[in-house]
Scaffold this active site. Sequence first.
Site, mmCIF file in Angstrom:
data_model
loop_
_atom_site.group_PDB
_atom_site.id
_atom_site.type_symbol
_atom_site.label_atom_id
_atom_site.label_comp_id
_atom_site.label_asym_id
_atom_site.label_seq_id
_atom_site.Cartn_x
_atom_site.Cartn_y
_atom_site.Cartn_z
ATOM 1 N N ASN A 38 40.575 76.730 40.229
ATOM 2 C CA ASN A 38 39.131 76.970 40.297
ATOM 3 C C ASN A 38 38.793 78.158 41.190
ATOM 4 O O ASN A 38 37.637 78.328 41.582
ATOM 5 C CB ASN A 38 38.439 75.722 40.849
ATOM 6 C CG ASN A 38 38.653 74.533 39.946
ATOM 7 O OD1 ASN A 38 38.596 74.664 38.731
ATOM 8 N ND2 ASN A 38 38.920 73.380 40.524
ATOM 9 N N HIS A 124 29.397 64.882 37.177
ATOM 10 C CA HIS A 124 30.707 64.739 37.827
ATOM 11 C C HIS A 124 30.862 63.375 38.514
ATOM 12 O O HIS A 124 29.883 62.777 38.981
ATOM 13 C CB HIS A 124 30.851 65.854 38.878
ATOM 14 C CG HIS A 124 32.220 65.938 39.475
ATOM 15 N ND1 HIS A 124 32.513 65.445 40.721
ATOM 16 C CD2 HIS A 124 33.376 66.452 38.979
ATOM 17 C CE1 HIS A 124 33.795 65.667 40.989
ATOM 18 N NE2 HIS A 124 34.339 66.280 39.950
ATOM 19 N N GLU A 166 24.426 68.917 36.611
ATOM 20 C CA GLU A 166 25.220 70.068 37.071
ATOM 21 C C GLU A 166 24.575 71.318 36.493
ATOM 22 O O GLU A 166 23.916 71.245 35.447
ATOM 23 C CB GLU A 166 26.662 69.958 36.567
ATOM 24 C CG GLU A 166 27.416 68.801 37.184
ATOM 25 C CD GLU A 166 28.846 68.699 36.655
ATOM 26 O OE1 GLU A 166 29.485 69.739 36.407
ATOM 27 O OE2 GLU A 166 29.322 67.567 36.488
ATOM 28 N N SER A 170 31.594 71.321 34.045
ATOM 29 C CA SER A 170 32.937 71.743 34.433
ATOM 30 C C SER A 170 33.927 71.768 33.281
ATOM 31 O O SER A 170 34.890 72.522 33.323
ATOM 32 C CB SER A 170 33.460 70.826 35.530
ATOM 33 O OG SER A 170 33.483 69.499 35.083
ATOM 34 N N ASP A 195 24.012 70.177 40.931
ATOM 35 C CA ASP A 195 25.340 70.453 41.473
ATOM 36 C C ASP A 195 25.773 71.828 40.950
ATOM 37 O O ASP A 195 26.045 71.990 39.759
ATOM 38 C CB ASP A 195 26.305 69.350 41.025
ATOM 39 C CG ASP A 195 27.709 69.545 41.580
ATOM 40 O OD1 ASP A 195 28.050 70.674 41.964
ATOM 41 O OD2 ASP A 195 28.467 68.561 41.607
ATOM 42 N N HIS A 198 30.092 74.737 39.710
ATOM 43 C CA HIS A 198 30.647 75.729 38.771
ATOM 44 C C HIS A 198 29.651 76.855 38.488
ATOM 45 O O HIS A 198 29.883 77.673 37.598
ATOM 46 C CB HIS A 198 31.069 75.042 37.474
ATOM 47 C CG HIS A 198 32.100 73.985 37.714
ATOM 48 N ND1 HIS A 198 33.449 74.247 37.730
ATOM 49 C CD2 HIS A 198 31.966 72.669 38.011
ATOM 50 C CE1 HIS A 198 34.111 73.134 38.006
ATOM 51 N NE2 HIS A 198 33.227 72.166 38.187
ATOM 52 N N LYS A 229 35.716 76.365 44.979
ATOM 53 C CA LYS A 229 35.961 77.003 43.672
ATOM 54 C C LYS A 229 35.759 78.515 43.845
ATOM 55 O O LYS A 229 36.608 79.163 44.427
ATOM 56 C CB LYS A 229 35.082 76.359 42.600
ATOM 57 C CG LYS A 229 35.358 74.840 42.513
ATOM 58 C CD LYS A 229 34.743 74.195 41.322
ATOM 59 C CE LYS A 229 34.737 72.677 41.423
ATOM 60 N NZ LYS A 229 36.056 72.044 41.373
#
Length: 382
Positions: A38, A124, A166, A170, A195, A198, A229
Amino acid sequence: MTGPLDSWLRDKARVRADSGLRRRTVAIRENSVDLASNDYLGLSRDPRVVRAASLALHRYGAGSRASRLVTGTLGVHTELEDALCGLTGQCAALVFSSGYAANTGLLTAVGDADTLIVSDRHAHASLVDGARLSRSPVVIAEHNNVEHVARLLGERAQKRAVVVVESIYSVLGDYAPLKELAAVCELHGALLVVDEAHGIGVAGQGRGLSHQQGLAGHPNVVLTVTLSKSLGAQGGAVLGSEVLREHLVNVARPFIFDTALAPASAAAAAEACRIVRRAPELTDRLHANGRVIAQALGIEHAPAAVQSVPIDSPELALRAAETLRHRGILVGCFRPPSVPGGISRLRLTARADVEFHDLTVALSAVRGVMAELGARPVEVVA
Ligand code: PMP
């Protein structure tokens, strides 16, 4: 010697092995071509980031020695919180020792029996666990479905509500409709938790999808991030208002009862935030490499760091990833239960720092191994 649970544990292991879902920890070969990690912008080994970590290591020591509220808050934590606000445009930040701790800390602190949590179906595990631990009633919204979220908020009996999503997902690399979700949350007096694990370093010239969508500093929006990440370090944070930060400092158990983030990680992440802010072209390189991967493997390009190849059998996906690992190429292998729709995937990350030649050689090896094993990308019906 056998332990009291051994036969039960062995039975569980056998079931996992029989269904091709056994997981193992395997140390990687240092000289492999890495298309799995990541470290999207290659910052974990950037000399400026490594130097910042090394200076902090020498200045503060290897550990932070205490929790934040005892004597563990060091200058470097405050510096990191400022750098995160600078990058994301949020008003206040609180650093946790991981993204997992940030998510569970936030949701347990804002949820209770009078708060409905509306969680996206693909959220997640750390968001799912935070929602469960909060003792709030939880309902699942269809993935990226704004109307469904609005309906669930409108029908609620609870005084408060929190919507959990998110920014970039992901596994599939798809984007959440953040602007629309924020408008619905505003209408229903709900908090939107995004979130950005990513999204940071990937969307909005590295400043995240929420920044790109004009939501920086929005009163209804709270962000969580991981520092592990795109930022190449370790740790996590919650970003929102001052009053939220004050609340978390006083009630978030993963913040209060956890040793403060190691100073080297905090310094590395702070330097990475400054680099991303100054060098948006890093994210352009990431997206260009993503297009190369998608084209070479005949899959749809996701405007994300992750490009994933759906494979219908978990055994074949695993065999392809293991064969590639033996040939010095690292790709991720996601299998149920951590994949949407139960479809296994080879997961390739388009790192900004991978050399074009290494990338094309690795991609022809991926194609070769898939052909050898007869593993073709399957059609995924949305
Ligand atoms: N949220 C998302 C969306 C993630 O992908 C991850 C990491 N896999 C986390 C949170 C957890 O972050 P960390 O690894 O820092 O605990």
